[in-house]
Design an enzyme around this catalytic site. Structure first.
Site, PDB file in Angstrom:
ATOM      1  N   HIS A  79      25.746 -44.055  43.700  1.00 34.67           N
ATOM      2  CA  HIS A  79      25.791 -42.587  43.697  1.00 34.67           C
ATOM      3  C   HIS A  79      24.500 -41.975  44.244  1.00 34.67           C
ATOM      4  O   HIS A  79      24.053 -40.929  43.779  1.00 34.67           O
ATOM      5  CB  HIS A  79      26.057 -42.039  42.290  1.00 34.67           C
ATOM      6  N   ASN A 152      34.280 -39.497  37.540  1.00 37.47           N
ATOM      7  CA  ASN A 152      34.587 -39.640  38.957  1.00 37.47           C
ATOM      8  C   ASN A 152      35.750 -38.732  39.345  1.00 37.47           C
ATOM      9  O   ASN A 152      36.370 -38.116  38.475  1.00 37.47           O
ATOM     10  CB  ASN A 152      34.965 -41.094  39.277  1.00 37.47           C
ATOM     11  N   TYR A 366      22.467 -46.586  31.874  1.00 36.42           N
ATOM     12  CA  TYR A 366      21.948 -45.334  32.434  1.00 36.42           C
ATOM     13  C   TYR A 366      20.526 -45.040  31.990  1.00 36.42           C
ATOM     14  O   TYR A 366      19.689 -44.606  32.780  1.00 36.42           O
ATOM     15  CB  TYR A 366      22.907 -44.175  32.116  1.00 36.42           C
TER      16      TYR A 366
HETATM   17 FE1  HDE Z   1      27.922 -45.330  36.819  1.00 38.77          FE
HETATM   18  N1  HDE Z   1      25.929 -45.628  37.136  1.00 38.77           N
HETATM   19  N2  HDE Z   1      28.091 -47.227  36.122  1.00 38.77           N
HETATM   20  N3  HDE Z   1      29.948 -45.131  36.614  1.00 38.77           N
HETATM   21  N4  HDE Z   1      27.798 -43.496  37.540  1.00 38.77           N
HETATM   22  C1  HDE Z   1      25.074 -44.723  37.652  1.00 38.77           C
HETATM   23  O1  HDE Z   1      22.975 -44.268  36.742  1.00 38.77           O
HETATM   24  C2  HDE Z   1      27.059 -48.021  35.788  1.00 38.77           C
HETATM   25  C3  HDE Z   1      30.807 -46.043  36.102  1.00 38.77           C
HETATM   26  C4  HDE Z   1      28.795 -42.570  37.602  1.00 38.77           C
HETATM   27  O2  HDE Z   1      25.019 -37.887  39.685  1.00 38.77           O
HETATM   28  C5  HDE Z   1      23.652 -45.171  37.576  1.00 38.77           C
HETATM   29  O3  HDE Z   1      21.525 -42.541  36.867  1.00 38.77           O
HETATM   30  C6  HDE Z   1      27.544 -49.240  35.182  1.00 38.77           C
HETATM   31  C7  HDE Z   1      32.070 -45.437  35.785  1.00 38.77           C
HETATM   32  C8  HDE Z   1      28.314 -41.357  38.221  1.00 38.77           C
HETATM   33  O4  HDE Z   1      23.259 -38.923  38.887  1.00 38.77           O
HETATM   34  C9  HDE Z   1      23.745 -46.546  36.896  1.00 38.77           C
HETATM   35  C10 HDE Z   1      28.904 -49.144  35.171  1.00 38.77           C
HETATM   36  C11 HDE Z   1      31.927 -44.126  36.130  1.00 38.77           C
HETATM   37  C12 HDE Z   1      26.979 -41.605  38.510  1.00 38.77           C
HETATM   38  C13 HDE Z   1      25.222 -46.672  36.654  1.00 38.77           C
HETATM   39  C14 HDE Z   1      29.241 -47.871  35.759  1.00 38.77           C
HETATM   40  C15 HDE Z   1      30.605 -43.947  36.657  1.00 38.77           C
HETATM   41  C16 HDE Z   1      26.689 -42.937  38.068  1.00 38.77           C
HETATM   42  C17 HDE Z   1      22.882 -45.114  38.853  1.00 38.77           C
HETATM   43  C18 HDE Z   1      29.915 -50.157  34.667  1.00 38.77           C
HETATM   44  C19 HDE Z   1      32.986 -43.015  36.032  1.00 38.77           C
HETATM   45  C20 HDE Z   1      26.013 -40.661  39.188  1.00 38.77           C
HETATM   46  C21 HDE Z   1      21.990 -43.883  38.748  1.00 38.77           C
HETATM   47  C22 HDE Z   1      29.731 -50.514  33.311  1.00 38.77           C
HETATM   48  C23 HDE Z   1      33.441 -42.790  34.654  1.00 38.77           C
HETATM   49  C24 HDE Z   1      25.367 -39.719  38.236  1.00 38.77           C
HETATM   50  C25 HDE Z   1      22.121 -43.454  37.393  1.00 38.77           C
HETATM   51  C26 HDE Z   1      24.469 -38.758  38.993  1.00 38.77           C
HETATM   52  C27 HDE Z   1      25.421 -43.526  38.153  1.00 38.77           C
HETATM   53  C28 HDE Z   1      25.737 -47.731  36.023  1.00 38.77           C
HETATM   54  C29 HDE Z   1      30.570 -47.457  35.961  1.00 38.77           C
HETATM   55  C30 HDE Z   1      30.154 -42.689  37.158  1.00 38.77           C
HETATM   56  C31 HDE Z   1      23.172 -47.713  37.672  1.00 38.77           C
HETATM   57  C32 HDE Z   1      26.684 -50.382  34.683  1.00 38.77           C
HETATM   58  C33 HDE Z   1      33.287 -46.131  35.157  1.00 38.77           C
HETATM   59  C34 HDE Z   1      29.106 -40.091  38.495  1.00 38.77           C
HETATM   60  O5  HDE Z   1      23.062 -46.562  35.679  1.00 38.77           O
END
Ligand code: HDE
Length: 714
Positions: A79, A152, A366
């Site tokens: 993202h 999402n 996060y």
């Molecule tokens: Fe994320 N995800 N994600 N994700 N995600 C990040 O956190 C992660 C997942 C989502 O505008 C990171 O601050 C793991 C689902 C959005 O700043 C990180 C897993 C959904 C955003 C991270 C998921 C999301 C992130 C990278 C699986 C929808 C952007 C930067 C367990 C429900 C937020 C940050 C923004 C961002 C990890 C799966 C949505 C790396 C480990 C499911 C919208 O921490």
């Protein structure tokens, strides 16, 4: 400047403007060093003689260069590319029977929000129209604390267990040897992973659909995806899934447009969001809830804890409870959009998690990721991340501590600090985790109730309109066509066959291959080492619902043309009466009317009035507009016919199924482009009324034209 002994604290009396005390505005101010020393020369370094070497003594030069050298922070690992805006959330009706959260109980509140949209795979500078999932992250600054709903634009995710997230992301990111391709899933490593991991198929088919190439960030749905819990003041829980429904409807571009937009305006979505808010056309989404009593947890043919499954709206209706309006652009991209930190663990009383194993992993990731991005455990003190509720605890020190805690004690319990900060009772608003009875073995395995990978992708595909299905087939063919390993393509074809046989055949045809009858090994690579391999193989797809109307993006249409971009193709001598009648009708509906002329500057209409040109034809493209209007005026149309790009412009608009209207001699441009073959009574209007044109624009596209459009020469 604030007093140096006084930690900057937000103005808590006005929560809408709680960031105000942090904003700095240099207008009317002298330039200074970081320490406030006034500067009289910002262009020349300090030298030993005007032609001599620069002196180490030059602290002003060193401060400036040193700061510059450290301007970048690591981009988000996923993202990275995003755009954001401020706004408010307002509740329509209180729902105390489900939750005690203040934000869901007080209809008089205007809760400030900061919402960031993003793509997933690309780098920070990647183009906006990548075929990808869009992030939809909302930070609610509630009176009880910050609640982040980090979702999402698709209601499900690729994988069921957090353990697989790094694998998923590594497979879709540029391949590690050559760092290719940027912001694109169409490559071998992604399909190697997807073809071995059938749980990905559901989210994957959504990515193959038009949902992955939205017309605007303002025209897409949002989903919290996981099942969460709502807790009422009696301590009773309900399961809940969150939905955002855009008031402008759900609309997409075609893949051909996406590819071209990425070249013509890689910032298309970012610009669109900014411009709409700047023009006072505030995007809005309604918040909807799917609420399931705890007692109904096991009543579905899928597991509520499985993030690869959606709950069809026909089975559990979406209850609309409030509205979010984005009404203010950020002042500074870095300070706000880049430094904002969303954490699924930012929660308020009345809400809680479920045991969804994907969500559980996110609860760790996060906070952890903010440490490498923002560099300090104090990242919640950054203005955009601060809660409007005061924070008091014994967490101390660390990099970039911005507060100056007073007193002797940094521990609890204490007497020396008067027992402060003190504990709060649940009844007085303290957060309490839901008490849940857990009874089971400690085990590294996947629940059998998760092992159904084909039923929901098939439901999604069955629920699409024909034109949506055609786009899905094209997308699979494009993506798999970019893979260079035959065995990966074959596995994918077998997987697609489990969703729909005709779809697999169509894709296979495009690849010049056959759909294989079998694949030679157990298809589920996700199982733990000790799990029973047989039990973990998905069976035939189930059909618990023939179609779900809500899955087609046509279910959320709107009849507005507000903010739609209308290209007016005109040159000197264009008919002033035609133009005025049409443009006033369009502007009355808040559409954006933009003249695309043979040159920049101004052009003069038949009435002798000068009109400002939005873009010279050579600097713009048809794909950046929603509809095309060609006013009459012989002199004008003859000038347009002299530039081949106008024909390309109209031809592309036609192929992309957009509304086109002409008046008088304007028709000649259509004749010259199509040699008379431009029949489409629904959305091509020769001397038609503005009313019909407006109606057609509101339909977004006339996809019935798709078959005809294929025949129009490029
Ligand atoms: Fe994320 N995800 N994600 N994700 N995600 C990040 O956190 C992660 C997942 C989502 O505008 C990171 O601050 C793991 C689902 C959005 O700043 C990180 C897993 C959904 C955003 C991270 C998921 C999301 C992130 C990278 C699986 C929808 C952007 C930067 C367990 C429900 C937020 C940050 C923004 C961002 C990890 C799966 C949505 C790396 C480990 C499911 C919208 O921490």
């Amino acid at each position: 400047m604030h007093d140096k002994n006084q930690a900057p604290t937000p103005d808590r009396s006005s929560k809408d403007e709680h960031l105000e005390s942090y904003r700095s505005d240099a207008s009317g101010q002298p330039m200074t060093t970081n320490m406030g020393l006034k500067i009289n020369d910002a262009n020349n370094s300090l030298k030993a003689g005007v032609r001599g070497a620069t002196l180490l003594e030059d602290f002003m030069l060193r401060e400036k260069i040193n700061h510059f050298d450290h301007e970048r922070i690591p981009e988000r690992i996923v993202h990275a590319r995003g755009s954001a805006a401020h706004g408010v959330f307002e509740l329509y009706e209180a729902i105390p029977e489900f939750t005690k959260a203040g934000i869901f109980n007080d209809t008089s509140r205007k809760t400030p929000v900061f919402t960031r949209f993003s793509t997933v795979a690309g780098s920070k500078g990647s183009p906006d129209l990548a075929r990808d999932v869009r992030g939809f992250a909302v930070k609610f600054y509630t009176e009880e604390g910050v609640w982040d709903l980090v979702g999402n634009n698709m209601p499900i995710f690729f994988i069921q267990d957090a353990m697989k997230f790094p694998d998923l992301i590594h497979s879709v990111k540029p391949e590690p040897d050559r760092e290719i391709p940027q912001a694109a899933s169409a490559h071998d490593t992604f399909y190697d992973f997807v073809s071995l991991t059938p749980e990905t198929l559901h989210n994957h088919i959504w990515v193959m659909s038009d949902r992955a190439i939205p017309r605007s960030l303002r025209m897409m749905e949002g989903f919290g995806i996981h099942t969460f819990r709502m807790i009422n003041d009696r301590g009773e829980a309900h399961f809940v899934r969150f939905h955002w429904k855009p008031v402008l409807g759900v609309h997409s571009v075609t893949w051909d447009e996406a590819v071209k937009i990425n070249g013509a305006d890689p910032d298309f979505h970012r610009r669109d969001l900014w411009d709409a808010i700047d023009a006072g056309q505030y995007p809005e989404w309604e918040l909807g809830l799917q609420i399931i009593p705890e007692a109904d947890e096991h009543k579905f043919e899928f597991d509520l804890l499985d993030a690869t499954k959606l709950i069809p709206e026909e089975m559990v209706p979406v209850k609309i409870v409030g509205k979010m309006t984005l009404n203010r652009n950020p002042d500074n991209f870095f300070a706000e959009t880049e430094q904002v930190a969303f954490l699924p663990t930012h929660l308020v009383p009345g809400l809680d998690f479920s045991n969804d194993p994907l969500l559980q992993g996110r609860l760790f990731s996060y906070r952890d990721t903010q440490l490498s991005r923002l560099g300090s455990v104090n990242f919640e003190q950054i203005p955009i991340n601060q809660s409007v509720t005061a924070a008091h605890n014994n967490q101390r020190d660390g990099h970039m501590q911005m507060q100056i805690p007073k007193g002797k004690t940094a521990y609890f319990p204490n007497t020396l600090g008067g027992g402060c900060p003190y504990l709060t009772q649940i009844s007085e608003g303290a957060f309490e985790s839901f008490t849940e009875r857990i009874d089971g073995n400690k085990i590294r395995a996947r629940s059998e109730s998760f092992v159904d990978y084909f039923s929901q992708p098939a439901l999604f595909y069955r629920s699409l309109k024909d034109w949506e299905k055609a786009h899905v087939a094209d997308a699979y063919t494009f993506e798999l066509g970019k893979c260079t390993y035959k065995h990966i393509q074959q596995r994918m074809l077998w997987m697609i066959k489990q969703i729909d046989e005709a779809l697999a055949k169509e894709v296979a045809e495009g690849l010049g291959m056959d759909v294989p009858d079998t694949i030679d090994q157990p298809i589920n690579q996700a199982i733990g080492a000790d799990a029973d391999v047989e039990k973990q193989q998905p069976g035939e797809k189930k059909i618990y619902l023939d179609k779900s109307a809500a899955l087609s993006q046509t279910h959320l249409k709107s009849d507005t043309i507000a903010t739609r971009q209308i290209a007016v193709l005109a040159a000197d001598g264009f008919d002033g009466d035609d133009f005025t009648a049409m443009s006033e009708a369009l502007k009355a509906k808040n559409a954006m009317v933009k003249i695309v002329a043979p040159h920049g500057g101004t052009i003069t209409c038949s009435k002798g009035h000068e009109h400002e040109v939005f873009a010279a034809i050579m600097t713009t493209e048809s794909v950046l507009f929603d509809a095309v209007y060609v006013p009459g005026g012989k002199q004008s149309v003859e000038a347009l016919l002299k530039k081949a790009k106008y024909k390309k412009f109209v031809n592309e608009a036609f192929k992309h199924c957009k509304a086109i209207a002409t008046d008088g001699a304007g028709e000649k441009l259509l004749d010259a482009t199509f040699a008379g073959d431009h029949k489409d009574d629904a959305a091509v209007f020769v001397d038609g009324s503005p009313k019909d044109f407006i109606k057609a624009i509101a339909q977004h596209r006339n996809y019935d034209r798709m078959e005809v459009a294929k025949m129009v020469p490029a």
